[in-house]
Design an enzyme around this catalytic site. Structure first.
Site, short mmCIF file in Angstrom:
data_model
loop_
_atom_site.label_atom_id
_atom_site.label_comp_id
_atom_site.label_asym_id
_atom_site.label_seq_id
_atom_site.Cartn_x
_atom_site.Cartn_y
_atom_site.Cartn_z
N HIS A 238 12.99 4.11 13.20
CA HIS A 238 12.79 4.31 11.75
C HIS A 238 13.48 5.61 11.33
CE1 HIS A 238 10.66 4.96 7.97
NE2 HIS A 238 10.23 3.71 8.04
N GLU B 272 -0.94 -8.88 -1.75
CA GLU B 272 -1.52 -8.36 -0.50
C GLU B 272 -2.67 -7.40 -0.80
OE1 GLU B 272 0.23 -5.67 2.61
OE2 GLU B 272 0.95 -7.55 3.44
N HIS C 192 6.19 4.01 13.46
CA HIS C 192 6.64 4.90 12.38
C HIS C 192 5.52 5.56 11.58
CE1 HIS C 192 5.51 2.45 8.87
NE2 HIS C 192 5.80 1.39 9.61
N ARG D 198 2.69 7.70 9.80
CA ARG D 198 2.50 9.15 9.62
C ARG D 198 1.41 9.70 10.53
NH1 ARG D 198 4.94 8.69 4.84
NH2 ARG D 198 5.83 10.57 3.96
N GLU E 148 -1.96 5.06 3.37
CA GLU E 148 -1.93 3.69 2.83
C GLU E 148 -3.31 3.11 2.54
OE1 GLU E 148 -0.25 4.69 5.54
OE2 GLU E 148 1.87 4.48 5.00
N ASP F 247 0.80 -1.22 0.00
CA ASP F 247 0.00 0.00 0.00
C ASP F 247 0.83 1.27 0.00
OD1 ASP F 247 1.14 -0.04 2.48
OD2 ASP F 247 -0.71 -0.36 3.60
C1 UD1 Z 1 6.82 4.36 4.01
C2 UD1 Z 1 5.42 4.00 3.54
C3 UD1 Z 1 4.70 3.22 4.62
C4 UD1 Z 1 5.50 2.03 5.07
C5 UD1 Z 1 6.89 2.48 5.48
C6 UD1 Z 1 7.73 1.28 5.79
C7 UD1 Z 1 4.24 5.56 2.05
C8 UD1 Z 1 3.36 6.75 1.98
N1 UD1 Z 1 4.66 5.21 3.29
O1 UD1 Z 1 6.69 5.25 5.10
O2 UD1 Z 1 3.46 2.76 4.11
O3 UD1 Z 1 4.86 1.45 6.17
O4 UD1 Z 1 7.49 3.18 4.39
O5 UD1 Z 1 8.85 1.62 6.52
O6 UD1 Z 1 4.56 4.99 1.04
N2 UD1 Z 1 14.20 7.65 5.12
C9 UD1 Z 1 15.56 7.51 5.07
N3 UD1 Z 1 16.07 6.29 4.69
C10 UD1 Z 1 15.30 5.25 4.34
C11 UD1 Z 1 13.92 5.39 4.42
C12 UD1 Z 1 13.38 6.60 4.80
O7 UD1 Z 1 16.29 8.44 5.36
O8 UD1 Z 1 15.84 4.18 3.99
C13 UD1 Z 1 13.62 8.96 5.51
C14 UD1 Z 1 13.70 9.98 4.36
O9 UD1 Z 1 13.91 11.23 4.90
C15 UD1 Z 1 12.29 9.90 3.78
C16 UD1 Z 1 11.48 9.72 5.05
O10 UD1 Z 1 12.25 8.82 5.83
O11 UD1 Z 1 11.94 11.03 3.04
C17 UD1 Z 1 10.08 9.20 4.85
O12 UD1 Z 1 10.08 8.08 3.98
P1 UD1 Z 1 8.72 7.67 3.22
O13 UD1 Z 1 9.02 6.50 2.37
O14 UD1 Z 1 8.11 8.85 2.57
O15 UD1 Z 1 7.74 7.32 4.39
P2 UD1 Z 1 7.84 6.25 5.53
O16 UD1 Z 1 7.39 6.91 6.77
O17 UD1 Z 1 9.17 5.59 5.50
N1 UDP Z 2 12.02 -4.86 10.20
C1 UDP Z 2 13.39 -5.03 10.00
N2 UDP Z 2 14.24 -4.31 10.79
C2 UDP Z 2 13.82 -3.41 11.70
C3 UDP Z 2 12.43 -3.22 11.88
C4 UDP Z 2 11.55 -3.96 11.10
O1 UDP Z 2 13.81 -5.84 9.18
O2 UDP Z 2 14.67 -2.78 12.36
C5 UDP Z 2 11.09 -5.61 9.34
C6 UDP Z 2 9.96 -6.33 10.03
O3 UDP Z 2 10.32 -7.64 10.39
C7 UDP Z 2 8.85 -6.32 8.98
C8 UDP Z 2 9.13 -5.06 8.19
O4 UDP Z 2 10.45 -4.66 8.51
O5 UDP Z 2 8.99 -7.40 8.06
C9 UDP Z 2 8.13 -4.01 8.58
O6 UDP Z 2 8.49 -2.80 8.02
P1 UDP Z 2 7.85 -1.44 8.48
O7 UDP Z 2 7.38 -1.54 9.88
O8 UDP Z 2 8.84 -0.39 8.13
O9 UDP Z 2 6.64 -1.28 7.46
P2 UDP Z 2 5.10 -1.74 7.50
O10 UDP Z 2 5.07 -3.20 7.64
O11 UDP Z 2 4.45 -1.02 8.64
O12 UDP Z 2 4.57 -1.25 6.19
#
Ligand code: UD1
Ligand code: UDP
Length: 413
Positions: free
Chosen positions: A238, A120, A205, A207, A134, A98
């Site tokens: 995160h 999914e 984590h 939003r 999402e 999502d």
């Molecule tokens: C995103 C997804 C969320 C998912 C999550 C998993 C959307 C809208 N959100 O949220 O559904 O549950 O990923 O973790 O698609 N950043 C880093 N390094 C990384 C990843 C993120 O620095 O490897 C920082 C960056 O500043 C980035 C910010 O996190 O801009 C937000 O990342 P983003 O992918 O927009 O949203 P998440 O909160 O990570």
């Molecule tokens: N996970 C990981 N390392 C971490 C935290 C989570 O590998 O430090 C894994 C976890 O086992 C799960 C996935 O990341 O499979 C979940 O990711 P996240 O919570 O970022 O996203 P969501 O599932 O909420 O979309």
């Protein structure tokens, strides 16, 4: 002629949940050319998760930029994937979950009339702002998709209620179970030493939790460690700056609260297994915890993953400080209930049986008009978390007719 299948990933959970499918599809190398396309919505998290499964993207759009909005990610994702689809002309594009990357992939696929398969599919809370964005991403992806791989009966029902054709839905179980069970033979060694013998593993984590909700959650964790000297918290933070800043601000230097950088998948699985209790707002962790027989408290107002409640291992408590303190408090003294109830060879896990990637691969072959090989030993064509339910949807006789479909490139702009 080999058919081209893309698997598109953008963030950590997509990488983890598509990794078993990519590996399985690649075993069909005589008939399929499986390409792993990364949007790069995440950077370190995505790279780490792919590396955990010995995968590397064949192409990476490198979308992550500091301070970007959801609209920036979506726009750049659609434009980048559109160009790539026009060049590579995949016969099928697969995306999972999502996130904004998946919405971009489904949209780009649609504009090029390339069929899109949604892994999914069908999870719904019914609240367009929770989880945000999402829930609505997933609804929109469902409208755009050609094939829907639904993990549970509930997800199938949700799709049917929205008028999605039954013949385009396959009930598969969730690939996250394939992923977590694939780690079973690896080491269970913890990546860090917990401050106390028993600990709560926490992730947060989302939003919609930034601000007030995160405050309440942090305050609850502080209160719990204050009340109980035998309780510690391990929290992989995160990298989203809004989340990271808030957690570090409120929880830094607190006794028995260990803030750590995100860890690799095997290390995280070891932390889950070693914990007495998990507290999370993560989608994937809610599914993994029952798959390994761990109890999990879900810090969300609502969840699209309700099947876990029936196992007695999953409890939804919202984000209120006192409710969270009470829930952890109550479960903490019953450690005997933390493990051993669900797992391979024991009881059914509500989210899958470890064969989701096999089912999806067979449906993909079917869709592309390729006869699958005889099924491997132990494989069940149907995944049925309501074991014995005669009304369970069948995967047999799967058929889908797509009028635009695979010859559509010529007429696309
Ligand atoms: C995103 C997804 C969320 C998912 C999550 C998993 C959307 C809208 N959100 O949220 O559904 O549950 O990923 O973790 O698609 N950043 C880093 N390094 C990384 C990843 C993120 O620095 O490897 C920082 C960056 O500043 C980035 C910010 O996190 O801009 C937000 O990342 P983003 O992918 O927009 O949203 P998440 O909160 O990570
Ligand atoms: N996970 C990981 N390392 C971490 C935290 C989570 O590998 O430090 C894994 C976890 O086992 C799960 C996935 O990341 O499979 C979940 O990711 P996240 O919570 O970022 O996203 P969501 O599932 O909420 O979309």
């Amino acid at each position: 002629m080999r058919r081209i299948v893309w698997c598109v990933v953008g963030t950590r959970p997509e990488a983890i949940k598509l990794a078993p499918l990519v590996s399985r599809l690649r075993r069909e190398r005589d008939r399929l050319e499986t390409r792993l396309i990364a949007t790069g919505q995440h950077r370190e998290l995505l790279d780490r998760a792919l590396a955990d499964f010995d995968l590397r993207a064949d192409y990476d759009l490198e979308l992550m930029k500091p301070g970007q909005t959801l609209a920036d990610v979506l726009a750049a994702g659609v434009a980048g994937l559109d160009r790539l689809i026009a060049e590579d002309r995949p016969d099928l594009i697969i995306g999972q979950g999502d996130t904004t990357s998946v919405l971009a992939a489904a949209t780009a696929a649609f504009y090029r009339r390339a069929p899109f398969a949604h892994v999914e599919a069908g999870l719904r809370t019914g609240d367009r702002y929770a989880p945000f964005p999402e829930e609505m991403n997933r609804v929109l992806i469902g409208r755009l998709a050609t094939l829907h791989f639904a993990p549970t009966h509930q997800a199938v029902d949700n799709l049917l209620l929205e008028g999605i054709a039954r013949s385009s839905i396959v009930l598969t179980g969730n690939t996250v179970v394939d992923a977590i069970w694939s780690l079973d033979s690896r080491s269970n060694r913890l990546p860090i030493k917990p401050p106390t013998a028993a600990y709560v593993l926490v992730t947060a984590h989302r939003r919609e939790h930034q601000g007030e909700h995160l405050d309440q959650i942090c305050s609850a964790l502080v209160e719990l460690t204050r009340r109980r000297v035998d309780l510690s918290v391990i929290l992989p933070v995160h990298p989203n700056p809004a989340v990271r800043g808030a957690l570090i601000d409120r929880l830094r230097d607190r006794e028995r609260i260990l803030l750590i950088d995100p860890v690799g998948y095997a290390d995280f699985a070891a932390l889950m297994r070693g914990s007495r209790l998990i507290v999370t707002d993560s989608g994937g962790v809610q599914e993994e915890a029952p798959a390994i027989g761990k109890r999990v408290i879900v810090i969300r107002e609502r969840t699209e993953r309700r099947e876990g409640f029936e196992t007695g291992l999953v409890k939804l408590v919202g984000c209120d400080r006192d409710a969270l303190v009470d829930a952890v408090d109550e479960m903490w003294d019953r450690p005997e209930e933390t493990s051993g109830r669900i797992g391979p060879g024991r009881f059914a896990n509500p989210y899958g049986d470890g064969w989701a990637s096999e089912r999806i691969t067979r449906a993909v072959l079917n869709f592309l008009g390729i006869e699958p090989e005889p099924a491997p030993a132990g494989f069940h064509e149907t995944w049925d978390e309501r074991r014995g339910d005669p009304n369970g949807i069948s995967n047999i006789g799967f058929a889908y007719v797509d009028s635009g479909g695979m010859n559509g490139y010529e007429s696309a702009v």
